[in-house]
Design a protein around this motif. Structure first.
Motif, PDB file in Angstrom:
ATOM      1  N   SER A 113       0.824  -1.206   0.000  1.00 32.40           N
ATOM      2  CA  SER A 113       0.000   0.000   0.000  1.00 32.40           C
ATOM      3  C   SER A 113       0.859   1.258   0.000  1.00 32.40           C
ATOM      4  CB  SER A 113      -0.946  -0.008   1.206  1.00 32.40           C
ATOM      5  OG  SER A 113      -0.220  -0.075   2.418  1.00 32.40           O
ATOM      6  N   VAL A 114       1.913   1.284   0.823  1.00 34.77           N
ATOM      7  CA  VAL A 114       2.786   2.460   0.876  1.00 34.77           C
ATOM      8  C   VAL A 114       3.566   2.616  -0.422  1.00 34.77           C
ATOM      9  CG1 VAL A 114       4.814   3.446   1.999  1.00 34.77           C
ATOM     10  CG2 VAL A 114       2.978   2.485   3.368  1.00 34.77           C
ATOM     11  N   TYR A 117       1.560   4.204  -3.109  1.00 29.56           N
ATOM     12  CA  TYR A 117       1.421   5.646  -2.901  1.00 29.56           C
ATOM     13  C   TYR A 117       2.646   6.379  -3.449  1.00 29.56           C
ATOM     14  CZ  TYR A 117      -2.769   6.040   0.040  1.00 29.56           C
ATOM     15  OH  TYR A 117      -4.059   6.066   0.504  1.00 29.56           O
ATOM     16  N   VAL A 120       2.668   6.605  -7.160  1.00 30.80           N
ATOM     17  CA  VAL A 120       1.819   7.720  -7.605  1.00 30.80           C
ATOM     18  C   VAL A 120       2.580   9.039  -7.525  1.00 30.80           C
ATOM     19  CG1 VAL A 120      -0.230   9.091  -7.030  1.00 30.80           C
ATOM     20  CG2 VAL A 120      -0.355   6.596  -7.042  1.00 30.80           C
ATOM     21  N   HIS A 129      -3.435  13.940  -8.794  1.00 32.55           N
ATOM     22  CA  HIS A 129      -3.561  13.102  -7.602  1.00 32.55           C
ATOM     23  C   HIS A 129      -5.008  12.867  -7.167  1.00 32.55           C
ATOM     24  CE1 HIS A 129       0.884  13.819  -6.227  1.00 32.55           C
ATOM     25  NE2 HIS A 129       0.775  13.066  -7.301  1.00 32.55           N
ATOM     26  N   PHE A 133      -6.297   8.978  -6.966  1.00 36.71           N
ATOM     27  CA  PHE A 133      -6.774   8.409  -5.710  1.00 36.71           C
ATOM     28  C   PHE A 133      -8.261   8.078  -5.799  1.00 36.71           C
ATOM     29  CE2 PHE A 133      -2.987  10.569  -3.741  1.00 36.71           C
ATOM     30  CZ  PHE A 133      -2.349   9.389  -3.400  1.00 36.71           C
ATOM     31  N   PHE A 136      -8.236   4.789  -7.404  1.00 35.44           N
ATOM     32  CA  PHE A 136      -7.897   3.740  -6.440  1.00 35.44           C
ATOM     33  C   PHE A 136      -9.183   3.163  -5.847  1.00 35.44           C
ATOM     34  CE2 PHE A 136      -3.307   4.192  -4.744  1.00 35.44           C
ATOM     35  CZ  PHE A 136      -2.813   4.290  -6.032  1.00 35.44           C
ATOM     36  N   SER A 372      -5.810  11.513   1.466  1.00 39.54           N
ATOM     37  CA  SER A 372      -4.584  11.054   0.811  1.00 39.54           C
ATOM     38  C   SER A 372      -3.949  12.173  -0.002  1.00 39.54           C
ATOM     39  CB  SER A 372      -4.897   9.857  -0.091  1.00 39.54           C
ATOM     40  OG  SER A 372      -5.474   8.802   0.647  1.00 39.54           O
ATOM     41  N   LEU A 376      -0.148  14.250   0.655  1.00 39.50           N
ATOM     42  CA  LEU A 376       0.912  14.394  -0.347  1.00 39.50           C
ATOM     43  C   LEU A 376       1.198  15.863  -0.646  1.00 39.50           C
ATOM     44  CD1 LEU A 376       0.286  11.569  -2.976  1.00 39.50           C
ATOM     45  CD2 LEU A 376       2.043  11.683  -1.212  1.00 39.50           C
ATOM     46  N   GLN A 384       7.682  12.003   1.350  1.00 33.32           N
ATOM     47  CA  GLN A 384       6.465  11.377   0.828  1.00 33.32           C
ATOM     48  C   GLN A 384       6.303   9.944   1.329  1.00 33.32           C
ATOM     49  OE1 GLN A 384       7.190  11.967  -3.335  1.00 33.32           O
ATOM     50  NE2 GLN A 384       6.119  13.939  -3.389  1.00 33.32           N
ATOM     51  N   SER A 388       3.236   9.084   3.761  1.00 35.00           N
ATOM     52  CA  SER A 388       2.296   8.113   3.203  1.00 35.00           C
ATOM     53  C   SER A 388       2.166   6.907   4.120  1.00 35.00           C
ATOM     54  CB  SER A 388       2.751   7.667   1.807  1.00 35.00           C
ATOM     55  OG  SER A 388       2.706   8.736   0.886  1.00 35.00           O
ATOM     56  N   LEU A 392      -1.222   5.574   6.407  1.00 35.84           N
ATOM     57  CA  LEU A 392      -1.712   4.201   6.375  1.00 35.84           C
ATOM     58  C   LEU A 392      -1.522   3.496   7.719  1.00 35.84           C
ATOM     59  CD1 LEU A 392      -0.506   3.256   2.802  1.00 35.84           C
ATOM     60  CD2 LEU A 392      -2.802   3.838   3.543  1.00 35.84           C
TER      61      LEU A 392
END
Length: 453
Positions: A113-114, A117, A120, A129, A133, A136, A372, A376, A384, A388, A392
């Motif tokens: 998951s990280v 991110y 991205v 972004h 997202f 996502f 999210s 960022l 970042q 991020s 999470l």
């Protein structure tokens, strides 16, 4: 997102999220069946909170590793762990063995998951972004439609094991689609000057191990007798708070204005959402005698509305400010959790809880993409990965601690029998949603991001 420059990265990322979504919804749907088959009622909550807890270790390591070396090696390692965990869970002969598989799966899922991110952040310009997202969450649409239904059918007519094993081949295919995009990212990372690379921060990994251990202890505390139940739970929560401090931006635990309070709200609303969603299928199948297929309808409705609300956030990002989006989402979530509590307490038709859970999905879809994107925007490039992972971590630990607390509530209210345990659990979840709602005023009123192109 689907132009020539981005298409393979976009398709590969969304495919992995699609499969992660399918797995999450499917396991939540069939866990009552798995628990009964493996005689694992006492470990029911741990089967969900355990992966979230160890996922924190994966998140912290992935954040540091991504800031230092880029996201590519992290993605590859995470996928290997993800697949190994699925295989262990799918072949488990006992509930403890299944939980081991879930822990390995959770470790890989947290790292994945990280790292996605950070992919991205490396690939897409900031103006895109909100849209990415939103996509996502949009990748949850088809799993939301078919995941619980298919999982119910698989569990009823074949074996629940295929809910795990059937995903393995699909994950490998998704990695094949992402491979060209990862190659281009790796090439760009090799051009970065060595001097700007982040150092290894092993102390943060050790703190994450401490946080994971504390959450696991909190999850197991429900099995302690008498007063030890409360003493053990309280001690585990305190230790979790101590271990989390170095893993989150300063001020997160106190809800400080700015970036920290975004993390705080994320933890509270995630705890409220997941601690309700995990027990809702058990209420519908155990007390209302619905089939797993019908009980999964609640999860399907929530997934669809989550994706729709997320798409609206990406498409109309200038309509509401960040604070406005979080306020609206928090109100919707509170209404939905209250509907589940009312259904349990008053014996309302199950359709009330199912419809209410569709509102919960809309609330989370309004909240999560905006949080999210805001994190960022407030993060320097070299931070970042840390921020991020922190977002999470707040998400996972908030949900895991909420599940641990609901397990204790179940034990405390079990002597009352009937739906009393569900009512008490949903009430606790509602209090978490109230906490998130009350903190929205500290988010601030910065101008909303530019509309996606």
């Amino acid at each position: 997102m689907f132009g020539r420059q981005y298409v393979w990265v976009t398709v590969g990322i969304l495919a992995l999220i699609f499969l992660a979504a399918f797995e999450a919804l499917a396991v939540t749907t069939v866990m009552p069946i798995i628990s009964a088959a493996l005689d694992g009622d006492s470990l029911y909550a741990l089967a969900f909170s355990g992966p979230l807890a160890v996922g924190v270790v994966g998140m912290v390591a992935a954040g540091n590793w991504s800031d230092r070396s880029g996201p590519v090696p992290v993605v590859l390692t995470a996928v290997v762990l993800f697949v190994v965990g699925l295989v262990i869970a799918g072949t488990a002969a006992s509930m403890p063995a299944l939980i081991v598989g879930r822990l390995v799966h959770g470790l890989g899922g947290g790292a994945l998951s990280v790292s996605l991110y950070v992919v991205v952040a490396r690939v897409y310009p900031q103006r895109m972004h909100p849209a990415i997202f939103g996509a996502f969450a949009g990748a949850w649409v088809v799993p939301s439609l078919i995941g619980p239904f298919i999982a119910g059918l698989v569990a009823e007519y074949t074996s629940w094991r295929w809910v795990f094993l059937g995903v393995v081949v699909l994950v490998l295919a998704a990695m094949g689609m992402l491979r060209p995009g990862l190659a281009s990212i790796a090439a760009a990372e090799r051009e970065r000057p060595v001097g700007v690379r982040e150092p290894w921060r092993l102390s943060r990994t050790l703190w994450s191990l401490g946080a994971a251990a504390a959450v696991l202890c909190a999850s197991m505390a429900a099995q302690l007798p008498g007063a030890l139940l409360w003493v053990g739970t309280g001690a585990a929560f305190v230790l979790a708070g101590v271990a989390l401090r170095p893993l989150l931006p300063a001020g997160t635990l106190s809800g400080r204005r700015g970036l920290p309070v975004v993390m705080t709200i994320r933890g509270l609303v995630s705890g409220a959402f997941l601690s309700t969603e995990v027990y809702l299928p058990a209420l519908l199948t155990g007390e209302y005698r619905l089939s797993p297929v019908l009980a999964g309808l609640a999860l399907s409705c929530a997934g669809i509305t989550w994706a729709l609300a997320s798409w609206l956030q990406g498409r109309y990002a200038t309509v509401l400010s960040d604070a406005g989006s979080m306020l609206l989402g928090s109100v919707l979530l509170l209404i939905a959790v209250a509907a589940s509590a009312a259904t349990s307490a008053l014996g309302l038709p199950p359709a009330v809880a199912i419809a209410g859970w569709a509102v919960a999905g809309a609330g989370m879809g309004t909240l999560v993409p905006r949080q999210s994107g805001r994190v960022l925007r407030l993060s320097a490039p070299e931070q970042q990965g840390f921020n991020s992972s922190a977002l999470l971590i707040a998400d996972s630990i908030g949900a895991a601690l909420a599940l641990a607390a609901t397990a204790v509530v179940f034990v405390a209210f079990a002597p009352l029998g009937g739906t009393a345990t569900y009512t008490a659990s949903f009430t606790l979840s509602a209090l978490l949603a109230v906490g998130g709602l009350l903190l929205v005023g500290r988010v601030g009123h910065d101008a909303p991001p530019a509309a996606a192109a």
